[in-house]
Design an enzyme around this catalytic site. Structure first.
Site, PDB file in Angstrom:
ATOM      1  CB  CYS A  73      35.319  58.754  51.778  1.00  0.00           C
ATOM      2  SG  CYS A  73      35.736  56.642  50.835  1.00  0.00           S
TER       3      CYS A  73
ATOM      4  CG  HIS B 133      36.152  61.304  47.534  1.00  0.00           C
ATOM      5  ND1 HIS B 133      37.080  61.074  48.387  1.00  0.00           N
ATOM      6  CD2 HIS B 133      35.374  60.225  47.024  1.00  0.00           C
ATOM      7  CE1 HIS B 133      36.950  59.651  49.040  1.00  0.00           C
ATOM      8  NE2 HIS B 133      35.578  59.634  48.552  1.00  0.00           N
TER       9      HIS B 133
ATOM     10  CD  GLU C  59      39.138  63.637  48.607  1.00  0.00           C
ATOM     11  OE1 GLU C  59      38.342  64.487  49.064  1.00  0.00           O
ATOM     12  OE2 GLU C  59      39.450  63.040  49.512  1.00  0.00           O
TER      13      GLU C  59
END
Lengths: 81, 227
Positions: free
Chosen positions: B88, B197, B199
């Site tokens: 991102c 993403h 994570e």
């Protein structure tokens, strides 16, 4: 002291959805005859001393380094009289 | 054997550093906090550049962060082979720093997009994707307003021709990215940037659409342990 203007615009081939949204809004507001709108940024850089060739070269370097991303944007530098 | 040490960078305005550090720890590595104002990579074995709105996205996303003291250290280290993953805002910073080609621009539809997104892994030969199969489809969250990947025709052809498009959106392109590109890598395969993403998709408990994000962290760990 002199004021140097840096105009930064997306390159013509890069899609500008913000400009498009503005262009679509204008007829709704009663403004006719608008074919296209592109949105850009204007920087007013106040420099110490004269806006001579050396100073303008320095501003061009600023534009290349930080003010514009030359991968997607073009810029112009001019002195405001 | 000492645990592999993965640095997680925090800029002013970074949001995802805590999730990134947690994902690193869940994979069995040590998460090392790295601060934007330090000229210090603390000897880490790899670096995660997390998402958020570093420096408030002022000027352009990633444009200010790219000149932070930490980046002065990270840019040459990455060029020399240090594995770096940017997600991102991290991807935007990698492009602004010219560690990856092209740029991320305003989403085609102007809307900020926050949704679960299908992604196809196109290249499992990078430092961060070895635990996936090429062609594997995974699901990760996306959340961004400026994720439309653009590059000039020559760069695009080179990326496509050399397998450097690592991830492609499937099931709908959320932002108008050219060629549905969700993520790319550098020539050496140590630097990877993507808009989705990983994570945020490492634990079932947090309501993530999948735990597919774990693969990024297990990939880099395996590489570091075998190095």
């Amino acid at each position: 002291m002199a004021r140097v203007i840096v105009d930064v615009m997306l390159k013509p081939e890069i899609l500008d959805p913000q400009g498009q949204a503005i262009a679509r809004a204008l007829p709704r507001l009663g403004f006719s005859g608008v074919r296209d709108v592109r949105q850009g940024k204007r920087f007013e850089v106040e420099i110490e001393g004269e806006a001579d060739e050396a100073a303008l070269a320095e501003v061009r370097k600023m534009a290349e380094t930080l003010l514009a991303n030359t991968v997607i944007e073009d810029f112009t530098v001019r002195v405001e009289r | 054997m000492n645990a592999a040490r993965v640095g997680v960078v925090t800029f002013p305005g970074t949001l995802d550093d805590q999730d990134a550090a947690r994902a690193v720890r869940l994979a069995g590595a040590e998460a090392v906090p790295l601060w934007h104002a330090d000229h210090d990579l603390k000897g880490v074995d790899a670096v995660f550049l997390p998402g958020g709105f570093s420096y408030g996205d002022y000027l352009r996303c990633g444009a200010i962060s790219r000149f932070s003291p930490l980046m002065d250290e990270l840019i040459p280290a990455a060029r020399a082979g240090l594995p770096v993953l940017g997600t991102c805002n991290g991807f935007q910073i990698l492009c602004e720093a010219h560690l990856l080609p092209g740029a991320l621009t305003r989403n085609e539809g102007l809307h900020y997009i926050c949704r679960d997104q299908g992604i196809r892994v196109e290249n499992n030969g990078t430092a961060w994707t070895a635990d996936f199969e090429t062609g594997q489809e995974i699901t990760l969250p996306v959340k961004h307003g400026e994720g439309r990947y653009v590059a000039d025709a020559d760069t695009l052809a080179e990326l496509e021709g050399s397998g450097r498009v690592v991830f492609r959106y499937v099931g709908g392109n959320p932002n108008g990215s050219l060629n549905d590109i969700a993520g790319i890598t550098n020539e050496a395969g140590n630097i990877v940037g993507l808009m989705p993403h990983p994570e945020h998709a490492v634990e079932e408990l947090t309501g993530a659409p999948s735990v597919d994000g774990r693969g990024f962290f297990t990939s880099i760990l395996r590489k570091l342990v075998n190095a």
